[in-house]
Design an enzyme around this catalytic site. Structure first.
Site, short mmCIF file in Angstrom:
data_model
loop_
_atom_site.label_atom_id
_atom_site.label_comp_id
_atom_site.label_asym_id
_atom_site.label_seq_id
_atom_site.Cartn_x
_atom_site.Cartn_y
_atom_site.Cartn_z
N LYS A 75 10.73 3.03 3.40
CA LYS A 75 10.91 4.48 3.21
C LYS A 75 11.68 4.73 1.92
O LYS A 75 12.73 4.13 1.72
CB LYS A 75 11.70 5.07 4.39
CG LYS A 75 10.97 5.00 5.72
CD LYS A 75 9.91 6.08 5.79
CE LYS A 75 9.31 6.18 7.16
NZ LYS A 75 9.52 7.40 7.86
N GLU A 101 0.85 -1.20 0.00
CA GLU A 101 0.00 0.00 0.00
C GLU A 101 0.87 1.23 0.00
O GLU A 101 2.05 1.16 0.35
CB GLU A 101 -0.84 0.06 1.30
CG GLU A 101 -1.87 -1.02 1.42
CD GLU A 101 -2.53 -1.02 2.81
OE1 GLU A 101 -2.40 -0.03 3.56
OE2 GLU A 101 -3.15 -2.03 3.13
N CYS A 150 29.22 38.17 11.20
CA CYS A 150 29.24 39.63 11.18
C CYS A 150 29.32 40.03 12.64
O CYS A 150 28.48 39.61 13.45
CB CYS A 150 27.95 40.16 10.56
SG CYS A 150 27.59 41.85 11.01
N LYS A 186 2.04 4.63 1.71
CA LYS A 186 2.07 5.10 3.09
C LYS A 186 1.71 6.58 3.06
O LYS A 186 2.46 7.40 2.52
CB LYS A 186 3.46 4.88 3.68
CG LYS A 186 3.55 5.20 5.15
CD LYS A 186 4.86 4.66 5.68
CE LYS A 186 5.09 4.95 7.15
NZ LYS A 186 4.84 6.31 7.57
N CYS A 222 23.51 45.40 13.41
CA CYS A 222 23.21 44.84 12.08
C CYS A 222 21.71 44.56 11.99
O CYS A 222 21.16 43.82 12.81
CB CYS A 222 24.01 43.54 11.90
SG CYS A 222 23.58 42.61 10.43
N TYR A 227 -7.15 2.05 6.41
CA TYR A 227 -6.34 0.91 5.99
C TYR A 227 -6.36 -0.27 6.96
O TYR A 227 -5.62 -1.22 6.79
CB TYR A 227 -4.90 1.33 5.73
CG TYR A 227 -4.29 2.23 6.78
CD1 TYR A 227 -3.96 1.74 8.03
CD2 TYR A 227 -4.07 3.58 6.53
CE1 TYR A 227 -3.43 2.55 9.00
CE2 TYR A 227 -3.52 4.41 7.50
CZ TYR A 227 -3.20 3.90 8.73
OH TYR A 227 -2.68 4.71 9.69
N ASP A 264 1.22 10.23 4.32
CA ASP A 264 1.90 11.04 5.32
C ASP A 264 0.90 12.01 5.96
O ASP A 264 0.73 13.13 5.51
CB ASP A 264 3.05 11.81 4.66
CG ASP A 264 4.01 12.36 5.69
OD1 ASP A 264 3.89 11.99 6.87
OD2 ASP A 264 4.88 13.16 5.32
N CYS A 311 29.91 42.38 5.96
CA CYS A 311 28.57 41.79 6.07
C CYS A 311 27.70 42.26 4.90
O CYS A 311 27.62 43.46 4.64
CB CYS A 311 27.94 42.20 7.40
SG CYS A 311 26.19 41.81 7.53
N CYS A 367 24.89 44.77 6.59
CA CYS A 367 25.20 46.06 7.23
C CYS A 367 26.59 46.58 6.90
O CYS A 367 26.95 47.68 7.31
CB CYS A 367 25.04 45.94 8.75
SG CYS A 367 26.37 45.00 9.51
S1 IVH Z 1 -0.54 0.23 8.86
C1 IVH Z 1 -0.69 -2.08 12.73
N1 IVH Z 1 -0.88 1.40 6.55
O1 IVH Z 1 2.36 5.21 9.09
C2 IVH Z 1 -0.97 -1.24 11.55
N2 IVH Z 1 0.01 2.68 8.33
O2 IVH Z 1 5.06 4.94 10.29
C3 IVH Z 1 0.02 -0.17 11.43
N3 IVH Z 1 0.43 5.00 7.75
O3 IVH Z 1 1.40 4.80 12.39
C4 IVH Z 1 -0.29 0.88 10.46
N4 IVH Z 1 -0.25 4.90 5.67
O4 IVH Z 1 -0.08 6.32 10.91
C5 IVH Z 1 -0.46 1.55 7.83
N5 IVH Z 1 -1.26 2.32 4.45
C6 IVH Z 1 -0.85 2.45 5.71
C7 IVH Z 1 -0.39 3.67 6.21
C8 IVH Z 1 0.04 3.75 7.54
C9 IVH Z 1 0.23 5.68 6.61
C10 IVH Z 1 1.00 5.59 8.97
C11 IVH Z 1 0.35 5.15 10.25
C12 IVH Z 1 1.47 4.53 11.05
C13 IVH Z 1 2.67 5.13 10.43
C14 IVH Z 1 3.91 4.28 10.70
#
Ligand code: IVH
Length: 678
Positions: A301, A104, A413, A106, A419, A213, A108, A395, A398
């Protein structure tokens, strides 16, 4: 290890509780990973309450709390293909059948847990520390993307992420800048701030969105695979991010990574990685979880993205302490979803090492979301005739002397408050949240005040009044009132904040607190010798030297004396806790007060420990009336609130006589009349 733990806790607090991070996520992860490595190598030195074992931040005290039945876990990070392969192998060895994983995106944003009873939303909470979250039900009910009623009458607990679409983030920041408000650092902070509002209407107006999710409880036996749960949630009417994919091998996970590495830029939300989850629910249960994260899922990541562009100029900005920081001005380039035109070159050594020149093609990278940096120069593309960058000896702001002190990386400076750039930065630092916390005094306002010559030192802030602010272009009456109120209430901040705000070299929030709690009074701190300072456990010779040097400077002493005359609190217990004249009172002012402007009166209430409110309510304890008092008077009478006139007010404040003269603080007269400095 202790230092790392402390830093991680503080950065975590800034991120989760204040929504105001000062380092990027990537930098934060580096700190956490370093501590984890050390804790593995030296388990006997790991502190029992180490931040590596905790999830997220403390819930805020103002919203109610929710205690979770099962902990709301976080995820372990993977940074490379090898990490993902390890994960796959671990899962494989715990299973008799070949594993399958759902990949999936992730998102933010901010994690939330939502409960539905017979299909109706009855509770929603942020993750908080994973055990206790904040109750944000009223706010979540105002988010259009989250249904208050599901398509089926089910009892379930679901988890998802609230986020702010990128398009909305940019629009919101444009609006905020136009209203003189600080823009949000990134969509995540904006989403977090929007969700944790005390007023649900504010949440609604921000137009955040969400994706779900996980079904945390209430999942029926026939849901045996994670993706079936995703489909189930979508059928109930919950928003589910549609780009998930079922993968049956590490290679397929690798393909998913490749696919989304570039494509994630085209999404209308920030992704900070991917999540791989074991598909089979039975296998998930067998694998279980550690204190912090499930063993059946991992967050991949993305490595920081890089882009190639051309340096058009190398600009030096002068900071609060005079340090000249180099920044590269670039041809605009798209990087991780935003347009980048500037990148940090950090310091003189790095400029030297990279040998960045105007005209060079360089790679820039966003280490996190905050400030991009120049990573390296593409020498093959260097045009002829470029010259090595040299630091100036004057600087750029100034014209003062620039020196590189022995053993320092930085050029400075040395003009100090002479300044303008250093003046600007010191005022901003003084007003910042961790120091005197003057709301509304951001960069734009400080620039306006400086341009119009209304302030030179931080003390001048306390001499501002409605009339002076009226001369500011694009400054509405209401913002002026709010600003004056915020400045006035900062007078009572405890000593630690003032000491931090003064901007003494090497004295940050923490050291300021140590000094304030040790000396209790500013005069005692000012008079302390180096030996006395070094005798304090947390204070080393460097800080002791910086503190005595600061208080030995006539210009610092002049500003401090000025602040004293203006009635700032110089003790560690905030004024008011010691039974001052308006301690515990909620005061409303109405009408024109004789010999006293509204701001002066408000400042007086605050400096005497009271709180000023703008309208009469059952909370009000005193109404101060001047000429032509208005409707507040009749309301206060109805509510039986104590009413006093201007004279009684001044008497109670201990300011006898007509112009608010304090018997004990003769300098106040000038201060309260807003006259110029002596
Ligand atoms: S699963 C036990 N799925 O990322 C289930 N988390 O760095 C754990 N997050 O705390 C979470 N997208 O807030 C899951 N598709 C996704 C996500 C997701 C964002 C966040 C979530 C978690 C954090 C971990």
């Amino acid at each position: 290890m202790r230092e790392l733990a402390r830093a991680i806790t503080e950065h975590g607090r800034r991120y989760h509780e204040l929504d105001d991070p000062v380092i990027s996520d990537a930098e934060y992860d580096v700190l956490v990973e370093e501590l984890q490595t050390l804790e593995r190598a030296y388990p006997e030195w790991a502190e029992p309450d180490s931040p590596t074992g905790k999830v997220g931040g403390q819930p805020s005290a103002t919203l109610g709390t929710v205690v979770f039945e099962q902990p709301v876990l976080s995820l372990t990070n993977a940074h490379s293909r090898a990490d993902v392969e390890d994960f796959w192998r671990r899962v494989e060895s715990a299973s008799s059948e070949p594993p399958a994983m759902v990949a999936e995106l992730k998102i933010d944003g901010v994690s939330i847990v939502v409960n539905y009873r017979r299909g109706s939303l009855w509770r929603a909470a942020t993750r908080g520390d994973g055990l206790v979250g904040e109750n944000v039900t009223a706010n979540v009910l105002r988010i259009d993307a989250i249904p208050s009623q599901l398509a089926a009458a089910v009892d379930v607990e679901v988890r998802g992420e609230v986020y702010l679409p990128r398009s909305r983030f940019e629009q919101l920041n444009r609006e905020r800048i136009a209203q003189n408000l600080a823009p949000f650092a990134n969509p995540r902070n904006a989403a977090a701030g929007s969700l944790r509002q005390l007023d649900p209407e504010v949440t609604k107006s921000r137009q955040v969105s969400a994706f779900f999710y996980e079904i945390r409880s209430g999942m029926t036996e026939d849901v045996r695979e994670h993706h079936v749960a995703l489909i189930q949630m979508a059928e109930w009417g919950l928003p589910v991010e549609p780009h998930w994919q079922l993968c049956r091998s590490v290679d397929e996970l690798g393909e998913y990574v490749e696919k989304w590495r570039d494509r994630r830029d085209s999404l209308d939300f920030d992704t900070d990685g991917l999540v791989f989850k074991v598909a089979q629910v039975g296998l998930q249960r067998r694998l279980g979880a550690t204190k912090k994260s499930p063993r059946w899922a991992i967050a991949y990541k993305f490595p920081p993205e890089e882009a190639l562009t051309v340096v058009r100029a190398i600009r030096l900005t002068v900071g609060r302490t005079g340090v000249l920081t180099p920044t590269a001005e670039l041809d605009p380039v798209r990087l991780a979803g935003t347009q980048v035109q500037r990148a940090s070159l950090h310091n003189a050594d790095i400029v030297q090492e990279l040998d960045v020149r105007v005209g060079d093609s360089v790679y820039v990278r966003k280490a996190g979301e905050i400030i991009p940096e120049v990573v390296r120069v593409e020498l093959e593309l260097r045009p002829p005739g470029t010259v090595r960058f040299e630091y100036p000896d004057r600087c750029p702001v100034c014209g003062g002397t620039v020196l590189r002190l022995q053993g320092e990386k930085a050029y400075r400076c040395v003009a100090g408050m002479g300044c303008p750039a250093q003046r600007r930065e010191s005022i901003l630092h003084f007003a910042s949240r961790a120091a005197m916390d003057i709301e509304g005094l951001g960069e734009r306002t400080v620039d306006l005040l400086l341009e119009q010559g209304l302030v030179e030192t931080v003390a001048d802030l306390y001499r501002l009044d409605q009339e002076k602010l009226r001369s500011l272009p694009r400054f509405a009456d209401l913002s002026a009132q709010n600003l004056l109120r915020a400045i006035a209430s900062s007078k009572t901040r405890p000593l630690s904040r003032l000491v931090h705000g003064l901007g003494i070299r090497l004295v940050g929030e923490k050291v300021a607190t140590v000094l304030a709690s040790h000396f209790k009074e500013l005069d005692a701190l000012m008079g302390a010798s180096r030996e006395a300072l070094e005798a304090i456990e947390e204070i080393g010779p460097g800080i002791a030297q910086a503190v005595t040097a600061f208080f030995g400077q006539p210009s610092s002493v002049a500003v401090i004396e000025d602040l004293r005359r203006l009635g700032l609190n110089f003790t560690e217990t905030p004024a008011g806790e010691g039974g001052s004249a308006f301690s515990g009172e909620v005061v409303v002012l109405t009408g024109t007060l004789a010999n006293l402007t509204r701001t002066e009166a408000e400042a007086l209430v605050v400096s005497e420990g009271g709180r000023v409110a703008s309208s009469v309510s059952s909370q009000t304890t005193i109404l101060v009336t001047g000429e032509r008092p208005g409707s507040k008077l009749s309301k206060a009478r109805q509510l039986g609130i104590h009413i006093m006139n201007a004279e009684e007010f001044l008497q109670r404040a201990g300011r006898t006589g007509s112009a608010g003269v304090s018997a004990s603080q003769p300098g106040d007269q000038a201060a309260m009349k807003g006259e110029s400095r002596h």
